[in-house]
Design a protein around this motif. Sequence first.
Motif, mmCIF file in Angstrom:
data_model
loop_
_atom_site.group_PDB
_atom_site.id
_atom_site.type_symbol
_atom_site.label_atom_id
_atom_site.label_comp_id
_atom_site.label_asym_id
_atom_site.label_seq_id
_atom_site.Cartn_x
_atom_site.Cartn_y
_atom_site.Cartn_z
ATOM 1 N N LEU A 5 0.861 -1.187 0.000
ATOM 2 C CA LEU A 5 0.000 0.000 0.000
ATOM 3 C C LEU A 5 0.896 1.235 0.000
ATOM 4 C CD1 LEU A 5 -2.576 -1.007 2.773
ATOM 5 C CD2 LEU A 5 -2.752 -1.378 0.331
ATOM 6 N N GLY A 6 0.390 2.347 -0.525
ATOM 7 C CA GLY A 6 1.204 3.569 -0.557
ATOM 8 C C GLY A 6 2.428 3.393 -1.437
ATOM 9 N N ALA A 7 2.269 2.663 -2.542
ATOM 10 C CA ALA A 7 3.418 2.256 -3.363
ATOM 11 C C ALA A 7 4.127 3.422 -4.040
ATOM 12 C CB ALA A 7 2.968 1.252 -4.421
ATOM 13 N N THR A 8 3.442 4.562 -4.190
ATOM 14 C CA THR A 8 4.085 5.693 -4.874
ATOM 15 C C THR A 8 4.411 6.832 -3.910
ATOM 16 O OG1 THR A 8 1.887 6.541 -5.458
ATOM 17 C CG2 THR A 8 3.014 5.189 -7.093
ATOM 18 N N GLY A 9 4.270 6.575 -2.617
ATOM 19 C CA GLY A 9 4.576 7.598 -1.620
ATOM 20 C C GLY A 9 6.065 7.686 -1.322
ATOM 21 N N LYS A 10 6.414 8.475 -0.307
ATOM 22 C CA LYS A 10 7.830 8.726 0.011
ATOM 23 C C LYS A 10 8.594 7.432 0.278
ATOM 24 C CE LYS A 10 6.968 13.294 2.040
ATOM 25 N NZ LYS A 10 6.817 14.057 3.297
ATOM 26 N N VAL A 11 8.006 6.540 1.060
ATOM 27 C CA VAL A 11 8.665 5.270 1.374
ATOM 28 C C VAL A 11 8.419 4.249 0.266
ATOM 29 C CG1 VAL A 11 8.787 3.341 3.004
ATOM 30 C CG2 VAL A 11 8.533 5.682 3.868
ATOM 31 N N GLY A 12 7.175 4.167 -0.204
ATOM 32 C CA GLY A 12 6.795 3.150 -1.180
ATOM 33 C C GLY A 12 7.602 3.189 -2.452
ATOM 34 N N ARG A 13 7.952 4.383 -2.921
ATOM 35 C CA ARG A 13 8.674 4.440 -4.200
ATOM 36 C C ARG A 13 10.093 3.876 -4.078
ATOM 37 N NH1 ARG A 13 8.495 10.189 -3.015
ATOM 38 N NH2 ARG A 13 10.575 10.977 -2.575
ATOM 39 N N HIS A 14 10.630 3.808 -2.853
ATOM 40 C CA HIS A 14 11.920 3.135 -2.631
ATOM 41 C C HIS A 14 11.714 1.670 -2.264
ATOM 42 C CE1 HIS A 14 14.340 6.804 -2.796
ATOM 43 N NE2 HIS A 14 13.401 7.391 -2.072
ATOM 44 N N LEU A 15 10.608 1.387 -1.577
ATOM 45 C CA LEU A 15 10.354 0.024 -1.104
ATOM 46 C C LEU A 15 10.090 -0.952 -2.248
ATOM 47 C CD1 LEU A 15 9.814 -2.051 1.136
ATOM 48 C CD2 LEU A 15 7.466 -1.165 1.278
ATOM 49 N N VAL A 16 9.272 -0.548 -3.223
ATOM 50 C CA VAL A 16 8.900 -1.473 -4.305
ATOM 51 C C VAL A 16 10.142 -1.987 -5.038
ATOM 52 C CG1 VAL A 16 7.692 -1.672 -6.519
ATOM 53 C CG2 VAL A 16 6.531 -0.644 -4.552
ATOM 54 N N PRO A 17 11.048 -1.122 -5.532
ATOM 55 C CA PRO A 17 12.236 -1.657 -6.214
ATOM 56 C C PRO A 17 13.155 -2.451 -5.284
ATOM 57 C CG PRO A 17 12.309 0.756 -6.141
ATOM 58 C CD PRO A 17 10.962 0.355 -5.667
ATOM 59 N N ALA A 18 13.225 -2.053 -4.001
ATOM 60 C CA ALA A 18 14.083 -2.798 -3.062
ATOM 61 C C ALA A 18 13.564 -4.216 -2.865
ATOM 62 C CB ALA A 18 14.150 -2.059 -1.725
ATOM 63 N N LEU A 161 16.904 13.371 11.791
ATOM 64 C CA LEU A 161 16.200 13.083 10.537
ATOM 65 C C LEU A 161 16.604 11.728 9.968
ATOM 66 C CD1 LEU A 161 16.809 16.560 8.859
ATOM 67 C CD2 LEU A 161 14.669 15.797 9.890
ATOM 68 N N VAL A 162 15.623 11.019 9.383
ATOM 69 C CA VAL A 162 15.883 9.699 8.806
ATOM 70 C C VAL A 162 15.648 9.727 7.299
ATOM 71 C CG1 VAL A 162 13.532 8.852 9.303
ATOM 72 C CG2 VAL A 162 15.408 7.216 9.040
ATOM 73 N N HIS A 163 16.506 9.038 6.562
ATOM 74 C CA HIS A 163 16.402 8.936 5.102
ATOM 75 C C HIS A 163 15.343 7.890 4.770
ATOM 76 C CE1 HIS A 163 17.479 8.694 0.911
ATOM 77 N NE2 HIS A 163 18.569 9.427 1.058
ATOM 78 N N VAL A 164 14.442 8.204 3.835
ATOM 79 C CA VAL A 164 13.380 7.245 3.500
ATOM 80 C C VAL A 164 13.954 5.939 2.933
ATOM 81 C CG1 VAL A 164 11.454 8.841 3.199
ATOM 82 C CG2 VAL A 164 12.999 8.429 1.280
ATOM 83 N N ARG A 165 15.144 5.997 2.339
ATOM 84 C CA ARG A 165 15.736 4.761 1.821
ATOM 85 C C ARG A 165 16.109 3.808 2.951
ATOM 86 N NH1 ARG A 165 18.853 7.151 -1.927
ATOM 87 N NH2 ARG A 165 20.828 6.587 -0.988
ATOM 88 N N ASP A 166 16.487 4.347 4.103
ATOM 89 C CA ASP A 166 16.759 3.494 5.261
ATOM 90 C C ASP A 166 15.471 2.849 5.780
ATOM 91 O OD1 ASP A 166 19.499 3.789 5.325
ATOM 92 O OD2 ASP A 166 19.484 5.421 6.785
ATOM 93 N N ILE A 167 14.377 3.620 5.775
ATOM 94 C CA ILE A 167 13.085 3.057 6.197
ATOM 95 C C ILE A 167 12.697 1.929 5.250
ATOM 96 C CG2 ILE A 167 10.648 3.543 6.643
ATOM 97 C CD1 ILE A 167 11.484 6.531 7.000
ATOM 98 N N ALA A 168 12.846 2.160 3.937
ATOM 99 C CA ALA A 168 12.510 1.153 2.939
ATOM 100 C C ALA A 168 13.388 -0.091 3.089
ATOM 101 C CB ALA A 168 12.647 1.730 1.535
ATOM 102 N N ALA A 169 14.666 0.118 3.430
ATOM 103 C CA ALA A 169 15.587 -1.015 3.592
ATOM 104 C C ALA A 169 15.174 -1.879 4.783
ATOM 105 C CB ALA A 169 17.021 -0.513 3.764
ATOM 106 N N VAL A 170 14.774 -1.248 5.886
ATOM 107 C CA VAL A 170 14.317 -2.000 7.061
ATOM 108 C C VAL A 170 13.003 -2.713 6.742
ATOM 109 C CG1 VAL A 170 13.504 -1.819 9.453
ATOM 110 C CG2 VAL A 170 15.538 -0.565 8.732
ATOM 111 N N ALA A 171 12.102 -2.026 6.031
ATOM 112 C CA ALA A 171 10.832 -2.648 5.648
ATOM 113 C C ALA A 171 11.083 -3.862 4.751
ATOM 114 C CB ALA A 171 9.943 -1.641 4.928
#
Length: 282
Positions: A5-18, A161-171
Amino acid sequence: MIFVLGATGKVGRHLVPALLDAGAAVRALTRDPAKARVDPRAEAVRGDLDTADLPALLDGADRVFVLTQGHSADREAAVARAAARAGVTHLVKLSTTGVHFGQKDPISRAHAEAEQAVREAGPAWTILRPGTFMDNRFAWLGSIREENAVYVPETDPPSALVHVRDIAAVATLALTTSGHEGATYELTGGEALTAREQVAILAEALGRPLKYVEETEAASRERLVRQYGWPARAVDGLFAMKRESGPNESVVFDTVERLLGRPPLTFAAWARENASAYHHQE
């Protein structure tokens, strides 16, 4: 298959390719697949959670990344219950550090209720609680492009501050590997920076000086309404949250380094990555 869910949001756009890079099959929910620019390796599906046929969207999914627009506890509870009925085995919910600190602002309260719904739904769960996103500093775009200046409320606290790519990596880790069931992870960057330090780092990345202007909360409120067209209620909500989160913003958690085996990405790295966005647009 992982349903995001939220695939095109701040986190989602990094999460899907990861997730795809990790070898997972991904179904990505978006309101408009044609415009969304979802990674072509994913199955992009059209849907709005208020009207969507959840059983159809969840069919075949065994893990779900739970993130809804507006952080609606009711919407996320409905997703969690539908996921349980569909045979989903693991829910990973994006929340906020405000819940960890027991904040009572509307955003933190909604996340706390949604966390509870996810925990009670039945499938295994993992809760991710990031602090303030580095991407929030895109709010400075307008004044930097037009005036080479940043206006900051005098009450702004130092922030880890946290980088959204780090959030996506943990997810990605939580969704693709075992051992994260029943875990709650607070996620921040590795250092708390004052707004003045953030502006100095951004100026260095841009290669030009930026004027740092502290203003009263009243002046900041007026700026958000006048320049950005924010509704007064949204501005009130933002400052209510800022007042509550102020003492907690500078707390650094070591979770990112512990889980990923490397230091969190720095604000300097984020500034270099995004410097081109701040140049004056003709």
